[in-house]
Scaffold this motif. Structure first.
Motif, PDB file in Angstrom:
ATOM      1  N   UNK A 411      -0.539  42.670  -5.952  1.00  0.00           N
ATOM      2  CA  UNK A 411      -0.449  41.982  -4.662  1.00  0.00           C
ATOM      3  C   UNK A 411      -1.762  41.267  -4.319  1.00  0.00           C
ATOM      4  N   UNK A 412      -2.873  41.959  -4.478  1.00  0.00           N
ATOM      5  CA  UNK A 412      -4.166  41.306  -4.169  1.00  0.00           C
ATOM      6  C   UNK A 412      -4.464  40.186  -5.155  1.00  0.00           C
ATOM      7  N   UNK A 416      -2.546  38.387  -1.626  1.00  0.00           N
ATOM      8  CA  UNK A 416      -1.887  39.129  -0.562  1.00  0.00           C
ATOM      9  C   UNK A 416      -2.615  40.409  -0.215  1.00  0.00           C
ATOM     10  N   UNK A 417      -1.918  41.299   0.483  1.00  0.00           N
ATOM     11  CA  UNK A 417      -2.523  42.551   0.921  1.00  0.00           C
ATOM     12  C   UNK A 417      -1.450  43.627   0.965  1.00  0.00           C
ATOM     13  N   UNK A 418      -1.830  44.849   0.620  1.00  0.00           N
ATOM     14  CA  UNK A 418      -0.923  45.987   0.693  1.00  0.00           C
ATOM     15  C   UNK A 418      -1.638  47.119   1.414  1.00  0.00           C
ATOM     16  N   UNK A 433       1.875  42.097   2.441  1.00  0.00           N
ATOM     17  CA  UNK A 433       1.770  40.736   2.973  1.00  0.00           C
ATOM     18  C   UNK A 433       1.491  39.770   1.835  1.00  0.00           C
ATOM     19  N   UNK A 434       2.260  38.682   1.777  1.00  0.00           N
ATOM     20  CA  UNK A 434       2.078  37.675   0.748  1.00  0.00           C
ATOM     21  C   UNK A 434       2.008  36.302   1.393  1.00  0.00           C
TER      22      UNK A 434
END
Length: 438
Positions: A411-412, A416-418, A433-434
């Motif tokens: 994801x990163x 994005x963020x997890x 979040x993407x």
């Protein structure tokens, strides 16, 4: 600068007529005066001025030819006692004329103010300008001249000479200040550059140390994860070997069901080893990479279909999937992340749970797309939350400890963020979040 406080300024008279020198000295030295002159002086300058050392007190020198005048100016400049202005006659036979003299005077002292004394039959202004250029240091005084005109001109040009020299000194002081400041800035810049170089070296050493530490953790984790299933496989294979060795030649196998269980256990151990190796390979391959437009809703539906065996029929699925824009990612990466998170949510729900639920939501939040996977299971203790995305960290029996670490890297890697929120006894929520695709 106060007029009465001004120092005595030096004036040079360059003329081939001795009587002219006497006239200039009488006018500029101001040793003799008349009532009419005083009246005019008061009208021009205000209150009457002191005659000795006052506004009109000049030190006057004389030169009879242009060459001699140039020599005087050169010596005065060399001695640090420069002339403020020079009255120069146009015609001075047999030597050089006043125009040529002025040109040489300015080469000797660029601040010198010059008044060319000219009769109407001499050079015209156009001829003078053609030879000397339009210059603010030059005035022309027509003969016969008036005493007050000469004194006023001498005073004005002397003041102008003072201001010009003050301006030049100020420019030199500013240039020195700028040079000093520039030197200081260059020294500061050099220090900063050295500090940045030192910092870069320290960061490189730190990065190397971190890579070695990560490699050590990886090796330690691999050893711990592989040793358990490997021992499991080895034990069962040895059991099979001993059973076969003890069996008499041609005799049937005793307890075939037991041996079959040993084979199944050995196969289960090899499958686990295979999964660990696959996860390690994926973990080593994952990193920042450019994403492509992907439909997150499609990836979620595919992950839900693959997670059916883990979810079973006992777990209630709550789907809140909105139509959202495409995101920057990869189908393979999102499929791995979503399936891993859904299976983890299912495994967090114990068999004894009265109403097990897994909620999967998909929505648009500003410039991002938000995916939430929530369970109402046992939750995660606070001391475990801060380590949950670290490689080989797991509280799950038989887990490799790489799944969530790989999810985080995937994801990163796409920008994005997890994140995770969990309350023991109430459940856990993973949020992904993407960024939207352009």
């Amino acid at each position: 600068m106060s007029i009465s406080a001004s120092p005595r300024r030096r004036i040079l008279i360059i003329d081939d007529n001795p009587s002219i020198h006497q006239d200039f000295k009488k006018i500029l030295s101001a040793t003799e005066g008349t009532t009419s002159l005083d009246t005019l002086e008061t009208a021009i300058f205000g209150s009457p001025q002191s005659r000795s050392g006052g506004a009109y007190a000049f030190e006057v020198d004389s030169a009879s030819q242009g060459e001699e005048g140039v020599q005087f100016v050169q010596e005065a400049a060399r001695d640090g006692r420069p002339y403020a202005l020079a009255f120069v006659d146009i015609r001075m036979p047999p030597g050089i004329d006043g125009v040529e003299t002025t040109s040489r005077l300015w080469k000797a002292d660029e601040d010198l103010q010059v008044v060319l004394c000219s009769a109407y039959a001499d050079y015209s202004w156009e001829e003078v300008a053609q030879k000397l250029g339009i210059n603010q240091r030059l005035l022309i005084l027509r003969k016969p001249f008036d005493n007050i005109e000469v004194r006023q001109m001498a005073h004005a040009l002397a003041q102008k000479w003072d201001l010009s020299r003050q301006s030049r000194r100020r420019e030199e002081e500013l240039a020195q200040a700028v040079a000093a400041r520039t030197k200081e800035l260059e020294a500061t810049h050099a220090r900063l550059r050295q500090e940045l170089e030192d910092r870069a070296k320290l960061e490189a050493k730190l990065a190397l140390s971190q890579r070695r530490e990560a490699l050590g953790r990886l090796a330690s984790g691999m050893a711990n994860e592989i040793s358990s299933p490997l021992g499991f496989v080895s034990t069962n294979l040895n059991h099979l070997r001993l059973a076969l060795e003890k069996r008499p030649q041609g005799a049937p196998l005793e307890e075939p069901a037991d041996l079959l269980d040993a084979c199944k256990d050995a196969i289960e151990g090899t499958d686990r080893l295979k999964r660990i190796v696959q996860d390690v390979k994926l973990f080593a391959r994952v990193g920042p990479q450019p994403g492509v437009p992907v439909n997150p809703r499609k990836s979620l539906n595919e992950a839900l279909d693959k997670a059916v065996p883990a979810l079973g029929s006992r777990i209630q699925r709550m789907l809140e999937l909105q139509d959202v824009p495409q995101v920057l990612a990869s189908e393979e990466g999102l499929a791995y992340v979503f399936l891993n998170l859904i299976v983890n949510a299912a495994q967090a729900l114990p068999q004894s749970h009265p109403e097990p639920r897994v909620r999967v939501s998909l929505s648009e939040k500003g410039s991002d797309v938000l995916i939430e996977i929530q369970d109402n299971g046992s939750g995660i203790e606070a001391e475990h939350l801060e380590h949950i995305f670290e490689p080989f960290y797991t509280t799950k029996p038989g887990g490799s400890g790489l799944g969530l670490s790989i999810c985080h890297s995937v994801i990163t890697g796409f920008g994005g963020d997890i994140s995770v929120d969990s309350t023991p006894g109430k459940g856990t929520t993973f949020r992904v979040r993407l960024p939207k695709a352009p």
